[in-house]
Design a protein around this motif. Structure first.
Motif, PDB file in Angstrom:
ATOM      1  N   LYS A  13       0.843  -1.200   0.000  1.00 15.60           N
ATOM      2  CA  LYS A  13       0.000   0.000   0.000  1.00 15.60           C
ATOM      3  C   LYS A  13       0.880   1.253   0.000  1.00 15.60           C
ATOM      4  N   ASP A  15       3.949   1.511  -1.158  1.00 12.41           N
ATOM      5  CA  ASP A  15       4.572   1.607  -2.483  1.00 12.41           C
ATOM      6  C   ASP A  15       3.607   2.230  -3.492  1.00 12.41           C
ATOM      7  N   LYS A  16       2.354   1.811  -3.450  1.00 13.28           N
ATOM      8  CA  LYS A  16       1.345   2.345  -4.366  1.00 13.28           C
ATOM      9  C   LYS A  16       1.145   3.844  -4.123  1.00 13.28           C
ATOM     10  N   GLU A  19       4.078   5.739  -5.604  1.00 11.83           N
ATOM     11  CA  GLU A  19       3.974   5.783  -7.062  1.00 11.83           C
ATOM     12  C   GLU A  19       2.935   6.812  -7.500  1.00 11.83           C
ATOM     13  N   ASP A  20       1.792   6.825  -6.815  1.00 10.78           N
ATOM     14  CA  ASP A  20       0.742   7.800  -7.140  1.00 10.78           C
ATOM     15  C   ASP A  20       1.232   9.223  -6.894  1.00 10.78           C
TER      16      ASP A  20
END
Length: 100
Positions: A13, A15-16, A19-20
């Motif tokens: 979560k 990492d996501k 990235e976002d």
């Protein structure tokens, strides 16, 4: 074992989210660079247009482009100044008489 799965899910979560965040930053950075470039071009057009009717119209067109791009980053004062310039009527052309 459940604890490891929870840690893995939390890491995924995070990492996501990173990235976002990176994608949003890159998009905003590109937009701001385009705005800066448009403002630079508008300033050059304004400087070149001093006293020239045709140049004035070109400067107004550039200012309209800047208005479209700068809406999210310009201060209210800057935005109002650009709007006023865009709405200004072009200076009258002098009457030219042919000799001969």
């Amino acid at each position: 074992e459940q604890e490891l799965q929870d840690l893995d899910a939390t890491a995924a979560k995070a990492d996501k989210q990173r990235e976002d965040g990176k994608a949003l930053y890159e998009e905003e950075s590109t937009s701001l660079q385009a705005t800066v470039q448009a403002v630079d071009e508008a300033i050059k057009a304004l400087v070149d247009a001093r006293g020239k009717t045709g140049g004035f119209l070109l400067a107004q067109q550039r200012a309209q482009e800047v208005l479209a791009l700068a809406g999210s980053v310009a201060t209210p004062q800057q935005f109002a100044m650009l709007q006023k310039f865009v709405a200004e009527p072009a200076p009258a052309r002098p009457d030219l008489k042919a000799k001969g």
